[in-house]
Design a protein around this motif. Structure first.
Motif, PDB file in Angstrom:
ATOM      1  N   GLY A  78       0.817  -1.216   0.000  1.00 56.13           N
ATOM      2  CA  GLY A  78       0.000   0.000   0.000  1.00 56.13           C
ATOM      3  C   GLY A  78       0.847   1.260   0.000  1.00 56.13           C
ATOM      4  O   GLY A  78       0.553   2.217  -0.731  1.00 56.13           O
ATOM      5  N   CYS A  79       1.896   1.277   0.813  1.00 51.40           N
ATOM      6  CA  CYS A  79       2.786   2.447   0.854  1.00 51.40           C
ATOM      7  C   CYS A  79       3.497   2.643  -0.482  1.00 51.40           C
ATOM      8  O   CYS A  79       3.677   3.782  -0.945  1.00 51.40           O
ATOM      9  CB  CYS A  79       3.804   2.298   1.986  1.00 51.40           C
ATOM     10  SG  CYS A  79       3.082   2.426   3.641  1.00 51.40           S
ATOM     11  N   THR A 145       0.404   4.458  11.092  1.00 51.59           N
ATOM     12  CA  THR A 145      -0.634   5.248  10.432  1.00 51.59           C
ATOM     13  C   THR A 145      -0.075   6.526   9.820  1.00 51.59           C
ATOM     14  O   THR A 145      -0.515   6.959   8.736  1.00 51.59           O
ATOM     15  CB  THR A 145      -1.746   5.607  11.433  1.00 51.59           C
ATOM     16  OG1 THR A 145      -2.336   4.402  11.932  1.00 51.59           O
ATOM     17  CG2 THR A 145      -2.829   6.457  10.774  1.00 51.59           C
ATOM     18  N   LEU A 146       0.887   7.145  10.475  1.00 49.76           N
ATOM     19  CA  LEU A 146       1.382   8.450  10.026  1.00 49.76           C
ATOM     20  C   LEU A 146       2.111   8.390   8.685  1.00 49.76           C
ATOM     21  O   LEU A 146       2.066   9.358   7.911  1.00 49.76           O
ATOM     22  CB  LEU A 146       2.297   9.062  11.083  1.00 49.76           C
ATOM     23  CG  LEU A 146       1.611   9.568  12.351  1.00 49.76           C
ATOM     24  CD1 LEU A 146       2.631  10.172  13.305  1.00 49.76           C
ATOM     25  CD2 LEU A 146       0.531  10.596  12.010  1.00 49.76           C
ATOM     26  N   LEU A 147       2.787   7.280   8.378  1.00 49.46           N
ATOM     27  CA  LEU A 147       3.489   7.183   7.094  1.00 49.46           C
ATOM     28  C   LEU A 147       2.517   7.311   5.926  1.00 49.46           C
ATOM     29  O   LEU A 147       2.684   8.206   5.081  1.00 49.46           O
ATOM     30  CB  LEU A 147       4.286   5.877   7.027  1.00 49.46           C
ATOM     31  CG  LEU A 147       4.981   5.601   5.683  1.00 49.46           C
ATOM     32  CD1 LEU A 147       5.916   6.731   5.315  1.00 49.46           C
ATOM     33  CD2 LEU A 147       5.718   4.260   5.725  1.00 49.46           C
ATOM     34  N   PRO A 148       1.484   6.470   5.809  1.00 51.01           N
ATOM     35  CA  PRO A 148       0.522   6.672   4.711  1.00 51.01           C
ATOM     36  C   PRO A 148      -0.258   7.976   4.842  1.00 51.01           C
ATOM     37  O   PRO A 148      -0.670   8.552   3.833  1.00 51.01           O
ATOM     38  CB  PRO A 148      -0.403   5.449   4.800  1.00 51.01           C
ATOM     39  CG  PRO A 148      -0.202   4.898   6.157  1.00 51.01           C
ATOM     40  CD  PRO A 148       1.200   5.231   6.554  1.00 51.01           C
ATOM     41  N   PHE A 149      -0.462   8.444   6.083  1.00 53.61           N
ATOM     42  CA  PHE A 149      -1.157   9.720   6.280  1.00 53.61           C
ATOM     43  C   PHE A 149      -0.435  10.843   5.543  1.00 53.61           C
ATOM     44  O   PHE A 149      -1.058  11.609   4.792  1.00 53.61           O
ATOM     45  CB  PHE A 149      -1.241  10.035   7.776  1.00 53.61           C
ATOM     46  CG  PHE A 149      -1.662  11.445   8.087  1.00 53.61           C
ATOM     47  CD1 PHE A 149      -2.995  11.812   8.036  1.00 53.61           C
ATOM     48  CD2 PHE A 149      -0.717  12.408   8.424  1.00 53.61           C
ATOM     49  CE1 PHE A 149      -3.381  13.123   8.318  1.00 53.61           C
ATOM     50  CE2 PHE A 149      -1.093  13.707   8.709  1.00 53.61           C
ATOM     51  CZ  PHE A 149      -2.434  14.066   8.654  1.00 53.61           C
ATOM     52  N   PHE A 150       0.874  10.953   5.723  1.00 54.06           N
ATOM     53  CA  PHE A 150       1.630  12.020   5.053  1.00 54.06           C
ATOM     54  C   PHE A 150       1.750  11.771   3.553  1.00 54.06           C
ATOM     55  O   PHE A 150       1.733  12.720   2.760  1.00 54.06           O
ATOM     56  CB  PHE A 150       3.006  12.167   5.693  1.00 54.06           C
ATOM     57  CG  PHE A 150       2.980  12.846   7.031  1.00 54.06           C
ATOM     58  CD1 PHE A 150       2.575  14.173   7.143  1.00 54.06           C
ATOM     59  CD2 PHE A 150       3.325  12.157   8.183  1.00 54.06           C
ATOM     60  CE1 PHE A 150       2.534  14.812   8.385  1.00 54.06           C
ATOM     61  CE2 PHE A 150       3.286  12.785   9.421  1.00 54.06           C
ATOM     62  CZ  PHE A 150       2.885  14.109   9.516  1.00 54.06           C
ATOM     63  N   LEU A 151       1.843  10.514   3.142  1.00 52.83           N
ATOM     64  CA  LEU A 151       1.905  10.212   1.716  1.00 52.83           C
ATOM     65  C   LEU A 151       0.623  10.624   0.994  1.00 52.83           C
ATOM     66  O   LEU A 151       0.654  11.055  -0.165  1.00 52.83           O
ATOM     67  CB  LEU A 151       2.167   8.714   1.508  1.00 52.83           C
ATOM     68  CG  LEU A 151       3.569   8.209   1.867  1.00 52.83           C
ATOM     69  CD1 LEU A 151       3.636   6.690   1.745  1.00 52.83           C
ATOM     70  CD2 LEU A 151       4.621   8.871   0.976  1.00 52.83           C
TER      71      LEU A 151
END
Length: 381
Positions: A78-79, A145-151
């Motif tokens: 997903g990332c 959660t924050l990694l995909p949030f910023f992406l």
């Protein structure tokens, strides 16, 4: 296989059938003034629903614990998709959020919502209901959660990015976060919101100039209209103002199917997608809008009942994540049409036109049914 399908929640399946009927009719009414531009969107909605029901029944027969076991692989994929869509996808409406596949569009951010729910449920399941520790549990899960949030935020897709945080909060709460941690998080969130609004107003001109230079002005307009409605121009407030007028003009019973005056005069942007609740309010009035919200209530209530009967806590966590996602999307979409929330690109679940979002929503329901069908005794992996 047939025996398992008999154990499905057929009330939920029936409500999905009603959503299919309402969505097809509402999209048909919404595109009527734009027939040449959005040809056959109603037929496409029906076809996506047929495909969606196949997804529901197929996923229901798969043991959800298999998905939990491979959650980290899904998370990595997903990332990668979020990075690829930002780097290589064409810009549509000021955002790089969609891959074009033939004549269709695919939005990875929608799929990542489900992946985050499954991954977070897997991590929470390791605690087996014990209280979450701040450093050992809450911080690692939040970082996931924050990694995909910023992406997603840099695409920019503010709506889906916020959904990620809402899902995180809902799942941490049901995952037995301590009250002290919840209080700290709420305090930090309120402080961050106050700071953000203060900085937005203090550097309003600079932010406007920067976003204009990078052709992202529509995000400034949406946020500024909500924070400073008195200072926003009439053009910036166009969608919000006419949405409220149209819903109010529907009165108790509405103007009648396909007879919405403001919608037919093209005063409402994206009436088939983000603004489809305006079509409900204008053409079916307070009664029609209330009945739709009642269907949502029954639908979510049935999901919560399934969660309450889960033997495996991980199954309950998945369902609560899905419930939190749907609840926020419904509240945000309806709220932004009546002036309670800022306008974002969040669609109304199961009703708005959109192939990716509908199929992902149906995938979520398939997961709920899988959890219901596979609640025998288990061993934590």
């Amino acid at each position: 296989m047939l025996f398992k399908l008999k154990k499905l929640d057929w009330l939920m399946v029936s409500i999905l059938g009603l959503f299919m009927l309402f969505s097809t009719l509402l999209v048909r009414s919404a595109i009527a003034p734009y027939e040449s531009e959005f040809r056959n969107y109603d037929i496409k909605t029906l076809l996506f629903y047929v495909l969606g029901f196949i997804v529901v029944f197929s996923v229901a027969l798969v043991d959800y614990r298999t998905l939990l076991r491979f959650s980290w692989y899904f998370y990595g994929a997903g990332c990668v998709l979020l990075v690829l869509v930002y780097l290589f996808a064409p810009e549509i409406n000021g955002a790089r959020s969609w891959f074009r596949i033939g004549g269709l569009q695919f939005q990875p951010a929608e799929l990542v919502k489900v992946i985050l729910i499954v991954t977070t449920a897997y991590l929470l399941g390791k605690k087996q209901g014990k209280p979450l520790q701040f450093r050992r549990d809450i911080i690692p899960i939040t970082l996931v959660t924050l990694l995909p949030f910023f992406l997603v935020l840099i695409q920019p897709d503010l709506g889906n990015a916020i959904i990620y945080l809402v899902v995180l909060v809902g799942m941490l709460w049901i995952g037995n976060a301590r009250y002290s941690h919840v209080l700290i998080a709420l305090t930090a969130a309120v402080a961050a919101l106050i700071l953000a609004v203060t900085l937005f107003n203090a550097f309003n001109t600079e932010i406007q100039d920067y976003l204009t230079k990078h052709q992202k002005l529509h995000w400034y307009q949406r946020i500024n209209t909500f924070i400073n409605p008195d200072q926003a121009s009439s053009d910036d407030k166009h969608q919000s103002n006419y949405a409220k007028i149209a819903i109010g003009s529907g009165g108790l019973l509405g103007d009648g199917y396909m007879k919405g005056e403001l919608k037919n005069k093209k005063f409402i942007p994206y009436p088939y997608s983000d603004s489809i609740f305006v079509v409900v309010g204008e053409e079916f009035g307070f009664v029609g809008s209330s009945l739709l919200l009642l269907l949502y209530f029954l639908f979510i209530y049935r999901m919560i009942l399934i969660a309450l009967h889960c033997i495996d806590k991980r199954g309950a966590y998945v369902i609560i994540g899905i419930v939190a996602m749907f609840l926020f999307q419904i509240f945000e979409n309806v709220g932004m049409m009546i002036g309670l929330m800022p306008i974002t690109g969040i669609t109304l679940p199961f009703i708005s036109y959109g192939g990716t979002s509908l199929l992902i929503n149906m995938l979520c329901i398939g997961l709920v049914f899988s959890i219901k069908l596979h609640q025998e005794k288990y061993k934590v992996n």
